[in-house]
Design a protein around this motif. Sequence first.
Motif, PDB file in Angstrom:
ATOM      1  N   ASP A  32       5.973  -0.396  -2.938  1.00  0.00           N
ATOM      2  CA  ASP A  32       6.843   0.775  -3.066  1.00  0.00           C
ATOM      3  C   ASP A  32       6.374   1.687  -4.203  1.00  0.00           C
ATOM      4  OD1 ASP A  32       9.402   2.145  -2.347  1.00  0.00           O
ATOM      5  OD2 ASP A  32       9.790   1.737  -4.464  1.00  0.00           O
ATOM      6  N   GLN A  33       5.978   1.061  -5.310  1.00  0.00           N
ATOM      7  CA  GLN A  33       5.494   1.847  -6.453  1.00  0.00           C
ATOM      8  C   GLN A  33       4.178   2.552  -6.138  1.00  0.00           C
ATOM      9  OE1 GLN A  33       6.781   2.234  -9.846  1.00  0.00           O
ATOM     10  NE2 GLN A  33       8.578   1.763  -8.623  1.00  0.00           N
TER      11      GLN A  33
ATOM     12  N   GLY B  91       3.123   3.621  -3.258  1.00  0.00           N
ATOM     13  CA  GLY B  91       3.162   4.636  -2.201  1.00  0.00           C
ATOM     14  C   GLY B  91       2.193   4.235  -1.102  1.00  0.00           C
ATOM     15  N   ASP B  92       1.863   5.202  -0.250  1.00  0.00           N
ATOM     16  CA  ASP B  92       1.046   4.888   0.924  1.00  0.00           C
ATOM     17  C   ASP B  92      -0.302   4.262   0.545  1.00  0.00           C
ATOM     18  OD1 ASP B  92       2.701   5.975   3.083  1.00  0.00           O
ATOM     19  OD2 ASP B  92       2.409   7.868   2.030  1.00  0.00           O
TER      20      ASP B  92
ATOM     21  N   VAL C 239      -3.950   3.260   1.234  1.00  0.00           N
ATOM     22  CA  VAL C 239      -4.973   3.798   2.135  1.00  0.00           C
ATOM     23  C   VAL C 239      -6.301   3.050   2.043  1.00  0.00           C
ATOM     24  CG1 VAL C 239      -3.996   6.103   2.311  1.00  0.00           C
ATOM     25  CG2 VAL C 239      -5.551   5.583   0.438  1.00  0.00           C
ATOM     26  N   TYR C 240      -6.408   2.121   1.125  1.00  0.00           N
ATOM     27  CA  TYR C 240      -7.677   1.414   0.998  1.00  0.00           C
ATOM     28  C   TYR C 240      -7.450   0.093   0.285  1.00  0.00           C
ATOM     29  CZ  TYR C 240     -12.503   0.451  -0.342  1.00  0.00           C
ATOM     30  OH  TYR C 240     -13.723  -0.130  -0.520  1.00  0.00           O
TER      31      TYR C 240
ATOM     32  N   GLU D 153      -5.748   0.766  -3.182  1.00  0.00           N
ATOM     33  CA  GLU D 153      -5.632   2.173  -3.538  1.00  0.00           C
ATOM     34  C   GLU D 153      -4.595   2.838  -2.660  1.00  0.00           C
ATOM     35  OE1 GLU D 153      -8.918   4.600  -4.442  1.00  0.00           O
ATOM     36  OE2 GLU D 153     -10.338   2.943  -4.515  1.00  0.00           O
ATOM     37  N   SER D 154      -3.730   3.572  -3.296  1.00  0.00           N
ATOM     38  CA  SER D 154      -2.813   4.424  -2.538  1.00  0.00           C
ATOM     39  C   SER D 154      -3.363   5.838  -2.613  1.00  0.00           C
ATOM     40  CB  SER D 154      -1.412   4.347  -3.131  1.00  0.00           C
ATOM     41  OG  SER D 154      -1.407   4.925  -4.408  1.00  0.00           O
ATOM     42  N   THR D 155      -2.651   6.760  -1.990  1.00  0.00           N
ATOM     43  CA  THR D 155      -3.136   8.131  -2.002  1.00  0.00           C
ATOM     44  C   THR D 155      -3.258   8.667  -3.426  1.00  0.00           C
ATOM     45  OG1 THR D 155      -0.869   8.603  -1.442  1.00  0.00           O
ATOM     46  CG2 THR D 155      -2.463   8.853   0.296  1.00  0.00           C
ATOM     47  N   LYS D 156      -2.486   8.128  -4.367  1.00  0.00           N
ATOM     48  CA  LYS D 156      -2.529   8.665  -5.720  1.00  0.00           C
ATOM     49  C   LYS D 156      -3.108   7.731  -6.777  1.00  0.00           C
ATOM     50  CE  LYS D 156      -1.572  12.383  -6.977  1.00  0.00           C
ATOM     51  NZ  LYS D 156      -2.538  13.507  -6.920  1.00  0.00           N
ATOM     52  N   ALA D 157      -3.140   6.422  -6.524  1.00  0.00           N
ATOM     53  CA  ALA D 157      -3.483   5.525  -7.625  1.00  0.00           C
ATOM     54  C   ALA D 157      -4.408   4.399  -7.177  1.00  0.00           C
ATOM     55  CB  ALA D 157      -2.214   4.941  -8.236  1.00  0.00           C
TER      56      ALA D 157
END
Lengths: 362, 128
Positions: B33-34, B36-37, B39-40, B60-64
């Motif tokens: 949840d922290q 986010g989406d 993606v890798y 990896e999420s879209t931001k972190a």
Amino acid sequence: MALRTPLYDAHVRAGARLVEFAGWEMPVQYAGLLAEHAAVRTQVGLFDVSHMGEVVFRGPRALAALQAVFTNDLSTVADGQAQYGCLCRESGGIVDDVVVYRRGAEDLLVCVNAGNRQKDFEWLSDHAAGADVRNESDEWAQLALQGPLAAALLQRLCDVNLAQVKTYRFAPGTVAGRACLVARTGYTGEDGFELFCRPDDATPLWDALLEAGRPEQLQPCGLGCRDSLRLEMAYRLYGSDMDDETTPLEAGLAWVVKLDKGEFVGRQALRRQREAGLSRKLVGFQLSQPGIARHGYPVVQDGRAIGTVTSGTRSPSLGTSIGLAYLPPALAAEGSTFAVDVRGRPVAATVVKTPFYTRSSR
Amino acid sequence: MNFPEDLKYTREHEWARLSAAKVVVGVTDFAQDQLGDVVYVELPAVGDEVKRGESFGVVESTKAVSELFAPVSGKVVEVNDPLVEAPETVNEDPYEEGWMIAIEPSDPKELAELLDVKAYAAFVAEQE
């Protein structure tokens, strides 16, 4: 303490995840970045962009003063029309990239990046001889309604005939009874509008749009998808892809630098740079192996660092990893290959044409 | 927030499920949840050695970018390879389909040092 827009309570109410961005406490996502990204590409999304700043030039010297600090040519812009361009230092380094809205020859509104509000105002005041320059950032809120269904939705609430407001045009009007500057601008690559309004009107306007947008499944959107949307278009982000040390020519913004329009701050340096040739160029790339290239990762070739990634993400629309990087011009041609150092692991990349995403990619 | 009672947890937000002689590892509902989406996902190979508290991969999420930390030391005996093609599974089903690796623990005592659900839930509550 972080600044908050007039819509802060609305974001909290809607369950947004908030993060600090450029000194502002802003929603990064509501439903999730991918869902919000898809909504803007295929339907319509609503952003709070009130953190952006507004510097207004007024008076008989307004147009001439702004022309003398702006890289693009405002003499080609009519009343009711907007234009993108840069403010540059004498060195050619970019103070900010901005959109100028020409309400009249004696009334021009400059929309500036959130983190640059104060810097731009001071710089513009110092350089705009004779014009009345005001920082009106706190007097404006701004919503962005973006996506292929934006016009149809907005038309139901708006007394301006939107068919007559073409891209990069704007008109004063009312939306849901609130006075707005209705501008067909945005930074997502989709059709859409930016609504400049009074701070007190922001929440009623936001609520009215969300209510009216139910048939279109209007999605409140955060900064997360704003970043992935703009990067798919290869739109530059100030502070990531360019700053005071990079010039518009290096950043691939030569199309907004009109060296022949007459004198403006930075023109001599930019002209010299154009004649001497660039030592680096911002290009779009795609990874050809798994991974995500992120801001600050080194670009390597034959074991040598030759550049830096300035933006990178996994493109939600394309399903590939994309990014922008500064490379030596010899490597900047489409099809050139290099590697991005992803936390110690070289990942193969290829220079590709931008924008990464076009409406035909759908 | 869903924290199954039969799992053990780390302060880095991994979960560990002891089944037969192996420890299955993933990230918690709170972590996904922290993030986010997602993606890798970058995972080790079968046969790699991992050490408790050290990074065994990356999500990896879209931001972190977030490192994944091994809850116990040992040898990687299984890897959830489908995650590489479908990283969003980590968001959708963090405790079942979204598992990441299985470790054959080299020191079973380490398991006792992981948090139980009560301690983990309290730890998360502190962070929120």
